[in-house]
Design a protein around this motif. Sequence first.
Motif, PDB file in Angstrom:
ATOM      1  N   LYS A 151       4.192   6.448   4.046  1.00 49.36           N
ATOM      2  CA  LYS A 151       3.884   5.091   4.493  1.00 49.36           C
ATOM      3  C   LYS A 151       2.795   4.436   3.652  1.00 49.36           C
ATOM      4  O   LYS A 151       2.858   3.238   3.370  1.00 49.36           O
ATOM      5  CB  LYS A 151       3.474   5.106   5.966  1.00 49.36           C
ATOM      6  N   GLN A 152       1.772   5.210   3.268  1.00 48.56           N
ATOM      7  CA  GLN A 152       0.676   4.625   2.502  1.00 48.56           C
ATOM      8  C   GLN A 152       1.138   4.152   1.140  1.00 48.56           C
ATOM      9  O   GLN A 152       0.822   3.039   0.704  1.00 48.56           O
ATOM     10  CB  GLN A 152      -0.458   5.649   2.342  1.00 48.56           C
ATOM     11  N   ARG A 153       1.920   4.993   0.439  1.00 46.56           N
ATOM     12  CA  ARG A 153       2.427   4.592  -0.868  1.00 46.56           C
ATOM     13  C   ARG A 153       3.380   3.406  -0.736  1.00 46.56           C
ATOM     14  O   ARG A 153       3.374   2.505  -1.574  1.00 46.56           O
ATOM     15  CB  ARG A 153       3.147   5.764  -1.546  1.00 46.56           C
ATOM     16  N   LEU A 154       4.199   3.431   0.314  1.00 40.95           N
ATOM     17  CA  LEU A 154       5.107   2.311   0.544  1.00 40.95           C
ATOM     18  C   LEU A 154       4.324   1.025   0.753  1.00 40.95           C
ATOM     19  O   LEU A 154       4.639  -0.018   0.167  1.00 40.95           O
ATOM     20  CB  LEU A 154       5.991   2.592   1.755  1.00 40.95           C
ATOM     21  N   ARG A 155       3.281   1.093   1.570  1.00 39.50           N
ATOM     22  CA  ARG A 155       2.453  -0.088   1.831  1.00 39.50           C
ATOM     23  C   ARG A 155       1.806  -0.582   0.545  1.00 39.50           C
ATOM     24  O   ARG A 155       1.790  -1.791   0.261  1.00 39.50           O
ATOM     25  CB  ARG A 155       1.386   0.243   2.867  1.00 39.50           C
ATOM     26  N   ASP A 156       1.311   0.344  -0.254  1.00 40.26           N
ATOM     27  CA  ASP A 156       0.652  -0.045  -1.500  1.00 40.26           C
ATOM     28  C   ASP A 156       1.644  -0.680  -2.479  1.00 40.26           C
ATOM     29  O   ASP A 156       1.314  -1.655  -3.171  1.00 40.26           O
ATOM     30  CB  ASP A 156       0.002   1.177  -2.151  1.00 40.26           C
ATOM     31  N   MET A 157       2.859  -0.140  -2.557  1.00 34.67           N
ATOM     32  CA  MET A 157       3.857  -0.719  -3.453  1.00 34.67           C
ATOM     33  C   MET A 157       4.290  -2.100  -2.981  1.00 34.67           C
ATOM     34  O   MET A 157       4.540  -3.004  -3.795  1.00 34.67           O
ATOM     35  CB  MET A 157       5.066   0.205  -3.569  1.00 34.67           C
ATOM     36  N   LEU A 158       4.369  -2.287  -1.674  1.00 36.22           N
ATOM     37  CA  LEU A 158       4.711  -3.611  -1.154  1.00 36.22           C
ATOM     38  C   LEU A 158       3.607  -4.619  -1.468  1.00 36.22           C
ATOM     39  O   LEU A 158       3.880  -5.770  -1.836  1.00 36.22           O
ATOM     40  CB  LEU A 158       4.950  -3.535   0.355  1.00 36.22           C
ATOM     41  N   VAL A 159       2.352  -4.181  -1.333  1.00 38.93           N
ATOM     42  CA  VAL A 159       1.230  -5.055  -1.683  1.00 38.93           C
ATOM     43  C   VAL A 159       1.262  -5.378  -3.168  1.00 38.93           C
ATOM     44  O   VAL A 159       1.058  -6.536  -3.575  1.00 38.93           O
ATOM     45  CB  VAL A 159      -0.113  -4.389  -1.296  1.00 38.93           C
ATOM     46  N   LEU A 160       1.550  -4.377  -3.985  1.00 42.98           N
ATOM     47  CA  LEU A 160       1.620  -4.593  -5.430  1.00 42.98           C
ATOM     48  C   LEU A 160       2.718  -5.595  -5.768  1.00 42.98           C
ATOM     49  O   LEU A 160       2.525  -6.494  -6.593  1.00 42.98           O
ATOM     50  CB  LEU A 160       1.879  -3.268  -6.130  1.00 42.98           C
ATOM     51  N   GLY A 161       3.861  -5.458  -5.121  1.00 47.36           N
ATOM     52  CA  GLY A 161       4.948  -6.400  -5.346  1.00 47.36           C
ATOM     53  C   GLY A 161       4.587  -7.806  -4.926  1.00 47.36           C
ATOM     54  O   GLY A 161       4.903  -8.781  -5.638  1.00 47.36           O
ATOM     55  N   ALA A 162       3.915  -7.932  -3.796  1.00 51.82           N
ATOM     56  CA  ALA A 162       3.505  -9.260  -3.331  1.00 51.82           C
ATOM     57  C   ALA A 162       2.503  -9.891  -4.283  1.00 51.82           C
ATOM     58  O   ALA A 162       2.585 -11.091  -4.584  1.00 51.82           O
ATOM     59  CB  ALA A 162       2.902  -9.143  -1.921  1.00 51.82           C
ATOM     60  N   LEU A 163       1.573  -9.084  -4.802  1.00 54.48           N
ATOM     61  CA  LEU A 163       0.593  -9.604  -5.753  1.00 54.48           C
ATOM     62  C   LEU A 163       1.274 -10.060  -7.044  1.00 54.48           C
ATOM     63  O   LEU A 163       0.889 -11.087  -7.627  1.00 54.48           O
ATOM     64  CB  LEU A 163      -0.459  -8.531  -6.067  1.00 54.48           C
ATOM     65  N   TYR A 164       2.280  -9.319  -7.472  1.00 51.93           N
ATOM     66  CA  TYR A 164       2.987  -9.722  -8.682  1.00 51.93           C
ATOM     67  C   TYR A 164       3.726 -11.042  -8.460  1.00 51.93           C
ATOM     68  O   TYR A 164       3.695 -11.933  -9.323  1.00 51.93           O
ATOM     69  CB  TYR A 164       3.984  -8.649  -9.111  1.00 51.93           C
ATOM     70  N   ALA A 165       4.383 -11.158  -7.327  1.00 54.90           N
ATOM     71  CA  ALA A 165       5.099 -12.395  -7.034  1.00 54.90           C
ATOM     72  C   ALA A 165       4.146 -13.580  -6.997  1.00 54.90           C
ATOM     73  O   ALA A 165       4.433 -14.654  -7.550  1.00 54.90           O
ATOM     74  CB  ALA A 165       5.849 -12.270  -5.706  1.00 54.90           C
ATOM     75  N   VAL A 166       3.000 -13.410  -6.349  1.00 56.51           N
ATOM     76  CA  VAL A 166       2.014 -14.491  -6.276  1.00 56.51           C
ATOM     77  C   VAL A 166       1.503 -14.843  -7.668  1.00 56.51           C
ATOM     78  O   VAL A 166       1.383 -16.023  -8.032  1.00 56.51           O
ATOM     79  CB  VAL A 166       0.842 -14.088  -5.354  1.00 56.51           C
TER      80      VAL A 166
END
Length: 281
Positions: free
Chosen positions: A91-106
Motif C-alpha cells: 500500500k505504501q509504495r502504491l500510494r507513493d507511485m500514485l502521488v508521483l503520477g499526480a505530481l507529474y500530471a500537475v
Amino acid sequence: MKLHIVPARTGMAWVKLGIQAFWRQPLALVALFFMTMAAMSLATMIPLVGPAVALALLPSATLAMMVAAAEATQGRFPMPTVLLVAFRTGKQRLRDMLVLGALYAVGFLAVMGLSALLDGGQFAQVYLAGAPLTKEVAQDPAFQRAMYLAMALYLPLSLLFWHAPGLVHWHGVPPVKALFFSGVACVRNMGAFTVYGLGWLGVFLVGGVAVALVSTFLTLAGLDASVAGGIMVGAALILAAMFFTSVVFTFRDCFDAPLPPSPAPEPQTGDEPGPPPSDSN
C-alpha cells in the motif's frame, strides 16, 4: 542509497546496454511498450480528466519498462504482469507511485499552461487534445515560441522524474525526496546524460534514414504505400522500446542497486520484481 558520479563516456555505455538488453527479449519488450502506450491512450478517452490520468500513468509505465529490462538482462522473460508492478508492492509504495503520477500530471499541465500564455493554447491543444497540426499553425510564430518554451520547461521536469519511479520502487524513497534526488543525480551526471542523449539522437537518426530508404525502395518496387507506412510505425515502436529499455541502466549506475543480481536465469515465483541489473559496463 548512495549517489554515484560516473564519467561522461558512461552515457554511450547506457545506450549500448539498452540495445543489447532489448535484443535479449525483443518481442516481449516491444509488446510491453505497446501495451503501456495503449493503456495511456485508452486513459485519454475518459471524459474531462482523461489526459491528466494518462499523464499520471507515465511514471508507472516507465517503472514497468525498467523492471522488464532488468528481467531481460538477468535472463528472465518479462511477463505482462510487470505492467502492474507499481500496484503490487504494498500500500505504501502504491500510494507513493500514485502521488508521483499526480505530481507529474500537475507539472506537465503547468508546462502546457505556461506555453498557452504565448499562443492562446494552440500548442497545448495539438499536443494534448490531438488538434490538427496544419502548415499555417506550425508556421505561426506564437505557436513556435510556445513549443520552444514547453521544450525548455519540460527538460528540468523530465530530470526530476527520470529516476524517481526507481527510487520509490526499489529504495522506498518518498515521492518529493525521490524528485529531489533524481534531479541531483541528473545534474551531477550531466556529462553522461548529455552523451546518452546524443547517442540516442544518433540511433534515431540512423534508424530513421534506414527505414526511409527501405520504405522508398519498397514503394518504387510497386508495393502498397500502407506496407511502407507499417514498416515505419514498427521501426518507431522498436526504437522507442529500445530507448525505454536503457533507462534502467542509468538508474543502476547512478544509485546503488538494493539487492544483488540473481545467480541463475530462472523464472521468478514471487510478486516482487528483481532489482536493476548490476552487470558491469
